[in-house]
Each structure stands twice: as structure tokens, then as C-alpha cells.
Design an enzyme around this catalytic site. Structure first.
Site, PDB file in Angstrom:
ATOM      1  N   CYS A 180     -24.564 -80.230 -27.309  1.00  0.00           N
ATOM      2  CA  CYS A 180     -25.514 -80.784 -28.286  1.00  0.00           C
ATOM      3  C   CYS A 180     -25.873 -79.735 -29.335  1.00  0.00           C
ATOM      4  CB  CYS A 180     -26.764 -81.289 -27.569  1.00  0.00           C
ATOM      5  SG  CYS A 180     -27.988 -81.980 -28.703  1.00  0.00           S
ATOM      6  N   CYS A 182     -29.519 -79.785 -30.458  1.00  0.00           N
ATOM      7  CA  CYS A 182     -30.437 -79.157 -29.488  1.00  0.00           C
ATOM      8  C   CYS A 182     -30.315 -77.634 -29.520  1.00  0.00           C
ATOM      9  CB  CYS A 182     -30.125 -79.603 -28.054  1.00  0.00           C
ATOM     10  SG  CYS A 182     -29.747 -81.330 -27.848  1.00  0.00           S
ATOM     11  N   ASP A 183     -29.096 -77.134 -29.533  1.00  0.00           N
ATOM     12  CA  ASP A 183     -28.884 -75.713 -29.249  1.00  0.00           C
ATOM     13  C   ASP A 183     -28.354 -74.890 -30.421  1.00  0.00           C
ATOM     14  OD1 ASP A 183     -29.697 -76.152 -26.617  1.00  0.00           O
ATOM     15  OD2 ASP A 183     -27.696 -76.753 -25.998  1.00  0.00           O
TER      16      ASP A 183
END
Ligand code: NDP
Length: 317
Positions: free
Chosen positions: A140, A143-144
């Protein structure tokens, strides 16, 4: 006579969608029973740091966030159970049935499906090693990606997700190397063109990953091979992103619930959480191949609980 346990609201799955549905359903006195499933806490338990969920200005680790969501659901007396639902029978909307892995039968007035989706990975031992270590493998970018700003990253995949995520990473990272196993993209032309026209994205076609490389601190690069020429080379990177698709966890519902061609649950009415079976609602990634965020899952969890409550009220419960 059936030995089924009779309940008002069964919630299947324990990601942000399931727990948010539980908080709302419990506060509406629906006495929800939530089965956590194979991966208690869901996909967020494989995320290091969540910085984009409103209300956590300093960020929070994925596992810790899920512990807090569980505690909040339990505070309102959600019956949170370890275990998973292996079978359902939704052939009679007035008699929604589900069974746990040990054969316990449940008859629910309403069911909220929040079983999520699982990111696909390449399956290489080195990839799994750094994924488990929390050391540079991610599925992701939204997300990261932030953790790799100013660094070099690799992304595997050639679909719309991979293109979208490569483009997202290109704004944060000095260089993004995109590994495409065939000689062309699967993505729509517009998405592929955007990637091709981004100067700091290098696309390597016909290229497969042999090994994710790293040390005690995490990923340092990848060993890749051109499947046409046989040439192998090492690409330096601190982040290795995999965007080769997701699989919604909907197999047990397929005989009753309308799914799209890739297995995602179809909403019976856009803008609601309704499925084709009255009394069965869906929240989170099991029906969402587009946004896939904790906050959107939580939002649809709220919708599902409200829809379930209104459904019961309309039936005079
Ligand atoms: P897709 O299934 O569309 O694409 C998966 C990609 O991963 C393919 O290019 C495939 O390669 C590649 N792949 C699969 N396995 C491997 C492997 N082992 N090694 C290397 N590459 C691999 O998944 P997406 O998540 O991209 O998209 C899912 C759906 O969501 C699609 O319908 C998409 O259009 C939609 N979507 C739309 C967006 C938008 O419009 N903004 C954004 C994101 C998704 P190959 O081509 O060689 O098979």
C-alpha cells in the site's frame, strides 16, 4: 429442532469496517456478535504506522489502532469472538444462517459482511521475510509511501493500482523503478501514459523479481531478471512495493450474494450498504476495490450498522 444461537446482528470480520459497524450497532442496542476471522484486526495489522487516520496527530501503529478499535467496540458490549465463519446460508432472508469453523450455528436477524480483501504478494521467501519484519515491503503506497520520501523505491505490477501507486510514490521518492512482467501494461491507457510521462519513474518491461535484497535494517534493493534476455541485475531501493491486485474475502458468500467478475460484493443500491439479500449489508474492502482506506472502511462500517438498524426498525424489531 435447531440449536442455532439467535442474535440480532452478526458482524463477520474485524478490520476498521467491522469494528466501526460494531460500535454503532452496539450503541443502537443490537447486541452485535463479531467474529474476528483469520487475521484479527485485518490488513492494518500488517501496516507499521498509520498517519492518515484523522484523530491521531502523531500517528499510530496499525496493530495498536486495531486494539483500540476492539476496545471501543467492547466498551459498548460487542461480543467479540475469536474464530471465523466458514459457511453461510442466506437463501431465506428471514432465516439468515452462519456456521463457525467448529460447527456452531447462528441465526441472525441481520448480517454485516466486513471480511475485507487480502493484498496479493509475489510469494518469494525474501519478500515475506521483510514484510514480516516491517522492513520495507508494502502492498500500500498510500499507507507507507511517506516513509520512503527522498529515497528510491521499486513497485511491481502493471495494472491501474500499480500505475496509481507508482505515480503517488514518484511525488515522494527520488526514483521509482516499476517492474512489469510482460511487454506492456494491463492498466488503462491514461494511467499507463501518466506513468510513462513521469520523469522519475523508470519502467522495466519483461522484468521479474528473483529476490528482495536487504540487511538487518530492511530492504536494500531487488535482484531482477529480464525474462526475454535472461539478464540479471540489482536495483537499489529501500522500499519494495507490490501492487499486483487484491483478492476480496468473499468466497463463502458467492452462492447468495451478487459479486462482480473479480469477486467484490456489489451494492444493491449505490450510496447504501445494501446487498441483494435483505438483511445482509456490506462494509469495507469486500465491496471496495477503489479507495481501500481504513477511514473509508470505517465510514462504510457506520453506514452498514445504520442500515441494519433501520432494516430492523422497519420490520418492527
Ligand atoms: P489488476 O488485476 O488489474 O492488475 C494486476 C497486475 O499485477 C497485472 O498487471 C498483472 O500482470 C500483475 N501481476 C499479477 N501477478 C503478478 C506477479 N506474480 N508478478 C508480477 N506482476 C504480477 O489489479 P489492480 O489492483 O491494478 O486493479 C484491480 C481493479 O481495480 C481493476 O479493475 C482496475 O481497473 C481497478 N482500479 C482502478 C483504478 C482507477 O481507475 N483509478 C485504480 C486502481 C484500481 P499481467 O498484466 O502480466 O497479468
Amino acid at each position: 429442532m435447531s440449536n442455532a444461537e439467535n442474535i440480532k446482528c452478526l458482524i463477520i470480520g474485524s478490520g476498521p469496517a467491522g469494528y466501526t459497524a460494531a460500535i454503532y450497532a452496539a450503541r443502537a442496542e443490537m447486541k452485535p456478535v463479531l467474529y474476528q476471522g483469520m487475521q484479527p484486526g485485518g490488513q492494518l495489522t500488517t501496516t507499521n504506522e498509520v498517519e492518515n487516520f484523522p484523530g491521531y496527530p502523531e500517528g499510530i501503529s496499525g496493530p495498536e489502532m486495531m486494539v483500540q478499535l476492539e476496545a471501543q467496540a467492547k466498551r459498548f458490549e460487542t461480543d467479540v469472538r475469536y474464530g471465523f465463519i466458514t459457511k453461510v446460508d442466506f437463501s431465506d432472508a428471514n432465516n439468515l444462517l452462519a456456521w463457525t469453523e467448529d460447527g456452531h450455528e447462528i441465526k441472525a436477524d441481520t448480517v454485516i459482511i466486513s471480511t475485507g480483501a487480502s493484498a496479493k504478494y509475489l510469494g518469494l521467501p525474501s519478500e515475506q521475510k521483510y514484510l514480516e519484519m516491517g522492513g520495507g515491503v508494502s502492498a500500500c503506497a498510500v499507507c507507507d509511501g511517506f516513509f520512503y520520501r527522498g529515497q528510491e523505491t521499486i513497485i511491481v505490477g502493471a495494472g491501474d493500482s500499480a500505475c496509481e501507486e507508482a505515480h503517488y510514490l514518484s511525488k515522494l521518492c527520488t526514483k521509482v523503478t516499476m517492474l512489469v512482467r510482460k511487454d506492456d501494461f494491463r492498466a488503462s491507457k491514461i494511467m499507463a501514459d501518466r506513468v510513462k510521462n513521469t520523469p522519475n519513474i523508470e519502467i522495466l518491461f519483461n522484468t521479474e523479481t528473483l529476490e528482495v535484497l536487504g540487511d538487518d535494517q530492511g530492504v536494500t534493493g531487488a535482484l531482477v531478471k529480464n525474462n526475454q534476455t535472461g539478464e540479471e541485475k540489482t536495483i537499489p531501493a529501500t522500499g519494495f512495493f507490490v501492487a499486483i491486485g487484491h483478492k476480496p474475502n468473499t468466497d463463502i458468500f458467492k452462492d447468495y450474494i451478487d459479486l462482480d467478475e473479480t469477486g467484490y460484493i456489489k451494492y444493491a443500491k449505490p450510496g447504501t450498504s445494501l446487498t441483494n439479500v435483505p438483511g445482509v449489508f456490506v462494509a469495507g474492502d469486500a465491496a471496495d476495490k477503489n479507495y481501500r482506506q481504513a477511514i473509508t472502511a470505517a465510514g462504510t462500517g457506520c453506514m452498514a450498522a445504520l442500515d441494519a438498524e433501520r432494516y430492523l426498525a422497519a420490520k418492527g424489531h
